[in-house]
Motif scaffolding. Sequence first.
Motif, mmCIF file in Angstrom:
data_model
loop_
_atom_site.group_PDB
_atom_site.id
_atom_site.type_symbol
_atom_site.label_atom_id
_atom_site.label_comp_id
_atom_site.label_asym_id
_atom_site.label_seq_id
_atom_site.Cartn_x
_atom_site.Cartn_y
_atom_site.Cartn_z
ATOM 1 N N PHE A 94 0.839 -1.204 0.000
ATOM 2 C CA PHE A 94 0.000 0.000 0.000
ATOM 3 C C PHE A 94 0.873 1.252 0.000
ATOM 4 N N ASP A 95 1.902 1.255 0.866
ATOM 5 C CA ASP A 95 2.774 2.441 0.948
ATOM 6 C C ASP A 95 3.453 2.705 -0.394
ATOM 7 N N ALA A 96 3.854 1.628 -1.063
ATOM 8 C CA ALA A 96 4.526 1.794 -2.361
ATOM 9 C C ALA A 96 3.554 2.362 -3.388
ATOM 10 N N MET A 97 2.326 1.870 -3.361
ATOM 11 C CA MET A 97 1.312 2.377 -4.301
ATOM 12 C C MET A 97 1.037 3.858 -4.042
ATOM 13 N N LEU A 98 0.904 4.199 -2.745
ATOM 14 C CA LEU A 98 0.621 5.593 -2.376
ATOM 15 C C LEU A 98 1.763 6.503 -2.837
ATOM 16 N N ALA A 99 2.993 6.046 -2.597
ATOM 17 C CA ALA A 99 4.146 6.862 -3.014
ATOM 18 C C ALA A 99 4.158 6.998 -4.536
ATOM 19 N N GLY A 100 3.855 5.909 -5.241
ATOM 20 C CA GLY A 100 3.851 5.953 -6.714
ATOM 21 C C GLY A 100 2.807 6.914 -7.246
ATOM 22 N N ALA A 101 1.648 6.940 -6.605
ATOM 23 C CA ALA A 101 0.597 7.876 -7.030
ATOM 24 C C ALA A 101 1.031 9.310 -6.749
ATOM 25 N N HIS A 102 1.557 9.536 -5.556
ATOM 26 C CA HIS A 102 1.981 10.894 -5.191
ATOM 27 C C HIS A 102 3.103 11.393 -6.112
#
Length: 580
Positions: A106-114
């Motif tokens: 989840f953290d990786a996805m959030l960082a990728g979106a940001h």
Amino acid sequence: MATTEPTIPNMPALAADATVHVGSDTAREWWRDAVIYQVYPRSFADGDGDGIGDIPGITARLDHLRTLGIDAVWLSPFYRSPQKDAGYDVADYRDVDPLFGTLDDFDAMLAGAHERGMRVIVDLVPNHTSDQHVWFQQALAAAPGSAERARYIFRDGKGPGGDEPPNNWQSIFGGAAWTRVPDGQWYLHLFDSSQPDLDWNHTEVRAEFEDVLRFWLDRGVDGFRVDVAHGMVKADGLPDWHGQVSMVEGSSDEQPTDPGAPEDGSTGAGNQGPMFDQDGVHEIYRSWHQVLAAYDGDRCLVAEAWVEPLSRLARYVRPDEMHQAFNFSFLTTAWDAAALRRVIAASYQANDEVGAPTTWVLSNHDVVRHATRLGLPDPGTRPNGVFATDPQPDEELGLRRARAASLLMLGMPGSAYLYQGEELGLPEHTTLPNEVRQDPGHFRTDGAEAGRDGCRVPLPWEADAPGYGFGPTGATWLPQPDSYRRYAADAQYGVDGSTFELYRTALAARRAEGLGHGGLAWLDAWADSPDVVAFVNRDVAVVANLSSTPVALPGADVLLASGPLDEGALPADTTVWLRA
Ligand code: NOJ
């Protein structure tokens, strides 16, 4: 995409005197005009090949969303859950279900979106937990009247031996809203029996959810979509209710736009009764507003509240409450020019009074996709899914209207939500075999309702790959129809006239022209037209022809059209953006 420049000399100029909404030039919070894309994780993209979409699958497809040009993503639930209602039955609000990955994913996805300039909203399900949640397990193990039971809505039954439910409420998915436990008490569930309702009068429940909000805010999420936001507080004494309960919020077999439809824009989409839209619910949102306000970055709350009239819905987005509320009255309005003008005007009137943006939406994971809805033999009805044995929709007509409806929506000021796949023009799967259905609404009605599986079919990414590229193995948790080949994303990228390119171009133009925070005034020429919805937003005139015959257009440059134009005329079921 059409680029002709029609000139019809007899048409009036693009005069617009009837102002419905006044725009703003000052920079405001991002969510006021954001285009937000709903990802339904189990059906978006599969990273590990088990046939069920997951968070690494989302991360791998973030560039699709960046190319599309959306501002934010809303993810339907990915939390630990027995998946009785596709994750809307949460067993642990602070963890990712192994089906979808891990908190690190989840953290990786959030960082990728940001990194790509996109914000992320997650789903919060506060009305009910899963029956596997530790609180409910404790409640089952405890005695009637115990502190453990007080977090839920346990009651003694009525009649001899307490054999009848405490009241006559029906579940939204069908059947009684009460289930009896072995010691004789009953618990309330507005949805499936695996989704017991929490008691929001309990301080521990309130404290717990504020903590859950902080858990995800601390991880960096930009906001929350709040499930059943109008249902958490029930009327005192849980009185009987003799009104109608829809199997799914907003579904109806009735014509929503009879000539007597009220001026307030209501379509019959609002849930009624002592379990919905109680005044006490607003106190919860006032306290959540404070929780979010303590963080930077204009974090936001969006209400899933099937409430009408629109003036009543606007109460959820008062300045000290939530920030957005899905406009389901718009979603449920039939393809009818007068009805659409009515709901659009009522929406701005209601929301302008509280200073909130309107939040447009045409599709989500609970309703028949609009590319199919608008092609139904009777497009005024809102069935809860379509059976293979039902009269089938006109796919071409539905797609034409869907493109026109989306271009109309994206031309209006306010925020707009897109449902995954609509940027591909994806239709509903209307011939799913009943044996693969998974929606509890299908089973709780003993198969009388098709349910929502048809709008949840895994997305087609690659026309020539197994499972249309949904994942590495070709497995898909629901079968895809053969037609999905021609809707695959890779068959549309860069292709002039494709639905993906229409959405991409529309989002770019919407941003460049500042339409999201513009104003809206009806074009004089069509202000009362039974065929056309037409308005000016900043320097753009949006003209939608909902009739079955072409309409002459004034001479003006064409910015964008939902279908080919015909020598200066706007064909049936087509929307155009003109330079005003
Ligand atoms: C609304 C959600 O969108 C829907 O999918 C779910 O079944 C119900 N709320 C219950 O959580």
